[in-house]
Design an enzyme around this catalytic site. Structure first.
Site, short mmCIF file in Angstrom:
data_model
loop_
_atom_site.label_atom_id
_atom_site.label_comp_id
_atom_site.label_asym_id
_atom_site.label_seq_id
_atom_site.Cartn_x
_atom_site.Cartn_y
_atom_site.Cartn_z
N CYS A 207 0.85 -1.19 0.00
CA CYS A 207 0.00 0.00 0.00
C CYS A 207 0.90 1.25 0.00
O CYS A 207 1.58 1.49 -0.98
CB CYS A 207 -0.95 -0.05 1.19
SG CYS A 207 -2.15 1.30 1.27
N ASP B 101 -9.75 -3.53 -6.87
CA ASP B 101 -9.15 -2.64 -5.89
C ASP B 101 -9.84 -1.28 -5.94
O ASP B 101 -9.74 -0.56 -6.95
CB ASP B 101 -7.66 -2.49 -6.17
CG ASP B 101 -6.89 -1.83 -5.05
OD1 ASP B 101 -7.48 -1.03 -4.32
OD2 ASP B 101 -5.69 -2.12 -4.91
N HIS C 240 -7.89 -4.74 -2.34
CA HIS C 240 -6.71 -4.07 -1.79
C HIS C 240 -6.33 -4.67 -0.44
O HIS C 240 -7.16 -4.84 0.43
CB HIS C 240 -7.03 -2.58 -1.62
CG HIS C 240 -5.84 -1.74 -1.31
ND1 HIS C 240 -4.98 -1.28 -2.29
CD2 HIS C 240 -5.35 -1.26 -0.14
CE1 HIS C 240 -4.03 -0.56 -1.74
NE2 HIS C 240 -4.22 -0.53 -0.42
#
Length: 245
Positions: A132, A179, A212
């Site tokens: 991330c 995502d 994600h």
């Protein structure tokens, strides 16, 4: 990381109840979690946190996994003592929180960690893995640091710079096909531009249906349908490092 039009809707996912096998050390102005392999190694991986910070058990679990595969793994506090994001925080305040925590503003911390790895750990081959926020940071390191021999950027893209594609080290980009944070059009643009401009080896891999955070924030033992993707992504990560380190 957040896209340009809305705050980062990062669900913390399955927080592991995990203590870690390593130790915490002080490196100049920052703290770091360090775990060493069972046998002496001159290969080290900088593990870069997500927005939930360097102490997130999930990230330490990934560092320990790397150590079990023969690498010195170090997870520094790239926020340098500033508070990480918390699941209970107000997402409308995210951009304000993010302002002094840009993943492209970490050179001081990276330089300190590289010095520590070389002088204290005997590292001669250094790579980077990030998730991330840390995925964007790993992308940045691949653009800026020839000392980084290989990188794996997991659901992260540098966006606030123009020169995003002339990588200095081989980099694997792992993305989730579903995502909400990084739309596939951004992934497709990244891949097309890398094909046009990048002169080192790279790979962009998308895992269809995944969301994600799936590589480090989903527990395979309680997500059986996701388990094959989680394991494949982690295997890809290790294979990439093994190839170039």
């Amino acid at each position: 990381m957040a896209n340009e039009t809305k705050p980062c809707p990062c669900d913390i996912g399955d927080r592991l109840e995990y203590g870690g096998l390593g130790r915490e050390v002080q490196i100049q102005h920052i703290k770091a979690y360090v775990v060493e392999p069972s046998k002496v190694s001159d290969k080290a991986i900088i593990v870069i946190q997500d927005i939930y910070g360097w102490q997130l058990p999930n990230t330490r679990y990934m560092a320990d996994m790397l150590a079990s595969n023969g690498y010195v793994a170090i997870c520094p506090d790239f926020f340098a003592g500033k508070e990480p994001w918390r699941p209970s925080d107000d997402w409308s305040k995210f951009q304000e929180w993010f302002e002094d925590k840009k993943p492209t503003n970490i050179n001081k911390e990276v330089d300190a960690v590289l010095k520590y790895l070389k002088e204290q750990c005997g590292a001669k081959h250094i790579g980077s893995v990030g998730f991330c926020w840390g995925g964007a940071a790993t992308h940045y390191l691949a653009l800026q640091y020839p000392d980084i021999k290989a990188g794996v950027s997991v659901y992260g893209i540098v966006r606030e710079k123009e020169d995003l594609y002339e990588l200095k080290s081989p980099t694997l980009f792992i993305f989730a096909g579903n995502d909400a944070v990084i739309p596939l059009d951004q992934v497709n643009t990244l891949e097309a531009k890398l094909k046009e401009k990048c002169t080192v080896d790279y790979q962009v891999k998308i895992f269809p249906g995944q969301t994600h955070g799936f590589v480090h924030r989903k527990r395979e033992d309680i997500n059986p349908t996701d388990k094959p993707s989680i394991q494949e992504a982690r295997t890809d990560l290790l294979n990439w490092l093994n190839k170039y380190m």
